[in-house]
Design a protein around this motif. Structure first.
Motif, PDB file in Angstrom:
ATOM      1  N   GLN A  11       0.859  -1.264   0.133  1.00  0.00           N
ATOM      2  CA  GLN A  11      -0.010   0.122  -0.029  1.00  0.00           C
ATOM      3  C   GLN A  11       0.750   1.165  -0.046  1.00  0.00           C
ATOM      4  OE1 GLN A  11      -2.172   1.129   3.437  1.00  0.00           O
ATOM      5  NE2 GLN A  11      -3.885   1.984   2.271  1.00  0.00           N
ATOM      6  N   TYR A  38       2.203  11.188   6.862  1.00  0.00           N
ATOM      7  CA  TYR A  38       1.134  10.138   6.593  1.00  0.00           C
ATOM      8  C   TYR A  38       1.207   9.075   7.817  1.00  0.00           C
ATOM      9  CZ  TYR A  38      -1.579   6.398   4.517  1.00  0.00           C
ATOM     10  OH  TYR A  38      -2.633   5.954   4.301  1.00  0.00           O
ATOM     11  N   GLU A  43      -6.413   7.713  11.344  1.00  0.00           N
ATOM     12  CA  GLU A  43      -6.884   6.814  10.147  1.00  0.00           C
ATOM     13  C   GLU A  43      -7.805   7.524   9.336  1.00  0.00           C
ATOM     14  OE1 GLU A  43      -7.559   4.124   7.486  1.00  0.00           O
ATOM     15  OE2 GLU A  43      -6.095   3.713   9.219  1.00  0.00           O
ATOM     16  N   GLU A  44      -8.541   8.622   9.786  1.00  0.00           N
ATOM     17  CA  GLU A  44      -9.583   9.011   9.150  1.00  0.00           C
ATOM     18  C   GLU A  44      -8.787  10.069   7.990  1.00  0.00           C
ATOM     19  OE1 GLU A  44      -9.778   9.816  12.693  1.00  0.00           O
ATOM     20  OE2 GLU A  44     -10.892   7.772  12.513  1.00  0.00           O
ATOM     21  N   ASP A  45      -7.616  10.592   8.724  1.00  0.00           N
ATOM     22  CA  ASP A  45      -6.820  11.434   7.823  1.00  0.00           C
ATOM     23  C   ASP A  45      -6.166  10.658   6.739  1.00  0.00           C
ATOM     24  OD1 ASP A  45      -7.828  13.683   8.798  1.00  0.00           O
ATOM     25  OD2 ASP A  45      -6.309  13.578  10.567  1.00  0.00           O
ATOM     26  N   GLN A  46      -5.712   9.625   7.245  1.00  0.00           N
ATOM     27  CA  GLN A  46      -4.990   8.599   6.092  1.00  0.00           C
ATOM     28  C   GLN A  46      -5.869   8.175   4.974  1.00  0.00           C
ATOM     29  OE1 GLN A  46      -3.154   5.475   8.225  1.00  0.00           O
ATOM     30  NE2 GLN A  46      -1.560   6.272   8.791  1.00  0.00           N
ATOM     31  N   ALA A  47      -7.220   7.914   5.311  1.00  0.00           N
ATOM     32  CA  ALA A  47      -8.352   7.577   4.383  1.00  0.00           C
ATOM     33  C   ALA A  47      -8.382   8.904   3.402  1.00  0.00           C
ATOM     34  CB  ALA A  47      -9.395   7.119   5.077  1.00  0.00           C
ATOM     35  N   ARG A  50      -5.727   9.117   0.932  1.00  0.00           N
ATOM     36  CA  ARG A  50      -5.522   8.134  -0.067  1.00  0.00           C
ATOM     37  C   ARG A  50      -6.568   8.531  -1.072  1.00  0.00           C
ATOM     38  NH1 ARG A  50      -5.371   4.677   4.461  1.00  0.00           N
ATOM     39  NH2 ARG A  50      -7.531   4.309   4.410  1.00  0.00           N
ATOM     40  N   ALA A  51      -7.862   9.019  -0.568  1.00  0.00           N
ATOM     41  CA  ALA A  51      -8.798   9.280  -1.395  1.00  0.00           C
ATOM     42  C   ALA A  51      -8.400  10.686  -2.113  1.00  0.00           C
ATOM     43  CB  ALA A  51     -10.272   9.696  -0.633  1.00  0.00           C
TER      44      ALA A  51
END
Length: 97
Positions: A11, A38, A43-47, A50-51
């Motif tokens: 990833q 990163y 986790e929300e900010d990592q997602a 990624r988006a």
């Protein structure tokens, strides 16, 4: 340390290559943010990151060059984090010794 063949390593490699946009201005913002911030993000900010890197280059350019901000609050937050990271890194690199 993660094994080179681990899902996390795969990833990370994907994120790195998707962060390299071929547009110098975007590369200078996205790659250092990925490398330096990163892993420490929630986790929300990592997602959200990624988006974000799945967006079109022209949208990323407008947002990261502060010509526009994304309407979606989650996307706006990650864009602002990237901009703030770049500004703080820039101010550190220009400090007199």
């Amino acid at each position: 340390m993660n094994e080179p063949s681990s899902p996390e390593a795969a990833q990370r490699k994907r994120l790195y290559w998707h962060s390299r946009r071929g547009m110098w201005e975007l590369d200078l913002l996205l790659v250092p943010f990925l490398e330096q911030r990163y892993d420490g993000l929630a986790e929300e900010d990592q997602a959200a990151f990624r988006a974000l890197i799945d967006e079109e280059d022209q949208d990323l350019f407008l947002w990261l060059m502060r010509r526009e901000l994304p309407e979606e609050p989650v996307r706006r937050r990650i864009v602002q984090m990237i901009i703030e990271h770049a500004e703080s890194a820039d101010s550190v690199s220009h400090r007199p010794v």
